[in-house]
Design an enzyme around this catalytic site. Structure first.
Site, PDB file in Angstrom:
ATOM      1  N   CYS A 126      11.478   0.620  -3.426  1.00 58.98           N
ATOM      2  CA  CYS A 126      12.722  -0.104  -3.149  1.00 58.98           C
ATOM      3  C   CYS A 126      13.880   0.455  -3.973  1.00 58.98           C
ATOM      4  O   CYS A 126      15.010   0.554  -3.479  1.00 58.98           O
ATOM      5  CB  CYS A 126      12.561  -1.595  -3.453  1.00 58.98           C
ATOM      6  SG  CYS A 126      11.313  -2.381  -2.439  1.00 58.98           S
ATOM      7  N   ARG A 141      10.207  -3.566   5.273  1.00 64.94           N
ATOM      8  CA  ARG A 141      11.420  -2.738   5.232  1.00 64.94           C
ATOM      9  C   ARG A 141      12.021  -2.679   6.639  1.00 64.94           C
ATOM     10  O   ARG A 141      11.621  -1.845   7.457  1.00 64.94           O
ATOM     11  CB  ARG A 141      11.085  -1.321   4.746  1.00 64.94           C
ATOM     12  CG  ARG A 141      10.429  -1.305   3.387  1.00 64.94           C
ATOM     13  CD  ARG A 141      10.074   0.091   2.912  1.00 64.94           C
ATOM     14  NE  ARG A 141       9.160  -0.016   1.792  1.00 64.94           N
ATOM     15  CZ  ARG A 141       9.523  -0.318   0.535  1.00 64.94           C
ATOM     16  NH1 ARG A 141      10.792  -0.491   0.256  1.00 64.94           N
ATOM     17  NH2 ARG A 141       8.632  -0.415  -0.412  1.00 64.94           N
TER      18      ARG A 141
HETATM   19  C1  BEZ Z   1       7.834  -0.593  -3.821  1.00 67.50           C
HETATM   20  O1  BEZ Z   1       7.417   0.340  -4.489  1.00 67.50           O
HETATM   21  O2  BEZ Z   1       9.025  -0.708  -3.535  1.00 67.50           O
HETATM   22  C2  BEZ Z   1       6.857  -1.587  -3.277  1.00 67.50           C
HETATM   23  C3  BEZ Z   1       5.593  -1.171  -2.941  1.00 67.50           C
HETATM   24  C4  BEZ Z   1       4.696  -2.099  -2.462  1.00 67.50           C
HETATM   25  C5  BEZ Z   1       5.048  -3.437  -2.326  1.00 67.50           C
HETATM   26  C6  BEZ Z   1       6.330  -3.831  -2.650  1.00 67.50           C
HETATM   27  C7  BEZ Z   1       7.246  -2.912  -3.127  1.00 67.50           C
END
Ligand code: BEZ
Length: 222
Positions: A56, A133
């Site tokens: 993110c 996403r």
């Molecule tokens: C992330 O790295 O943004 C992420 C990965 C898995 C679940 C939620 C966020």
């Protein structure tokens, strides 16, 4: 009970061509009501699963670093996650301090998940309390024109988001369609004829690259 799918509430999934569901929400830039937001502009409305997470952070930084390109396309950015406003503020401030990148666009704090549910961003078999996403391309009439959904573990592609936005705008402006892998400067597709008369006309038309009556391309004069 491994592998059993979560018994899920039915959440709406807005579709291409639908009017964007309206909402009022708290954001990092104050309250936003979609119907009053970004009048006469496009909106790229996107969700991310959680603040202070690695993928993110790369994605939000990507939106922030390329914000000027969205501005140039008359487009406002609007983010969302199921986090509190305090988490958002802490994350924005931390990323600015660590990397110098500033998320200068509103990010919705959707703690009650009301907006995520309206936009099908909550997909319980992927995550029950985090948004996937998603990216919604909303035109100036607040109509949904393109939708992307990515899972939690795969980051999006900023070049593709900008390319798709540009393609939508070129298609609207010039009444053309865009072929595979189209990018600005490439030839565009002339809409195919719908009647025999139009087909005869197309077969005699000059100034276009005609492979056959149903597949003709032309340069765009901009
Ligand atoms: C992330 O790295 O943004 C992420 C990965 C898995 C679940 C939620 C966020």
């Amino acid at each position: 009970m491994e592998n059993q799918e979560v018994q899920q509430e039915v959440y709406s999934m807005p579709r291409i061509g639908d009017q964007a569901p309206d909402f009022t929400a708290t954001t990092t830039k104050g309250q936003v009501t979609l119907s009053d937001f970004a009048k006469d502009k496009w909106i790229v409305f996107f969700s991310h699963p959680a603040d202070f997470t690695p993928v993110c952070t790369t994605e939000m930084s990507g939106f922030a670093q390329r914000k000027k390109e969205f501005d140039d396309l008359n487009t406002e950015l609007l983010g969302l996650s199921i986090d509190s406003i305090h988490a958002h503020l802490g994350w924005v401030s931390n990323v600015k301090e660590k990397t110098g990148v500033y998320f200068d666009f509103p990010i919705i704090a959707d703690l009650d998940m009301s907006v995520s549910k309206k936009y099908g961003m909550l997909q319980p078999n992927e995550a029950e309390t985090a948004a996937v996403r998603a990216v919604f391309f909303i035109d100036p009439k607040k109509k949904i024109r393109l939708v992307m959904y990515y899972p939690l573990n795969v980051g999006r592609n900023m070049d593709e988001i900008l390319r798709a936005l540009k393609a939508l705008q070129v298609s609207d402006q010039h009444k053309v369609a865009l072929p595979l892998d189209w990018k600005p400067g490439d030839q565009v597709i002339v809409p195919p004829p719908k009647t025999l008369e139009e087909m005869d006309k197309r077969n005699k038309e000059t100034g276009i690259d005609r492979i056959d009556f149903y597949l003709s391309k032309k340069d765009l004069k901009v």
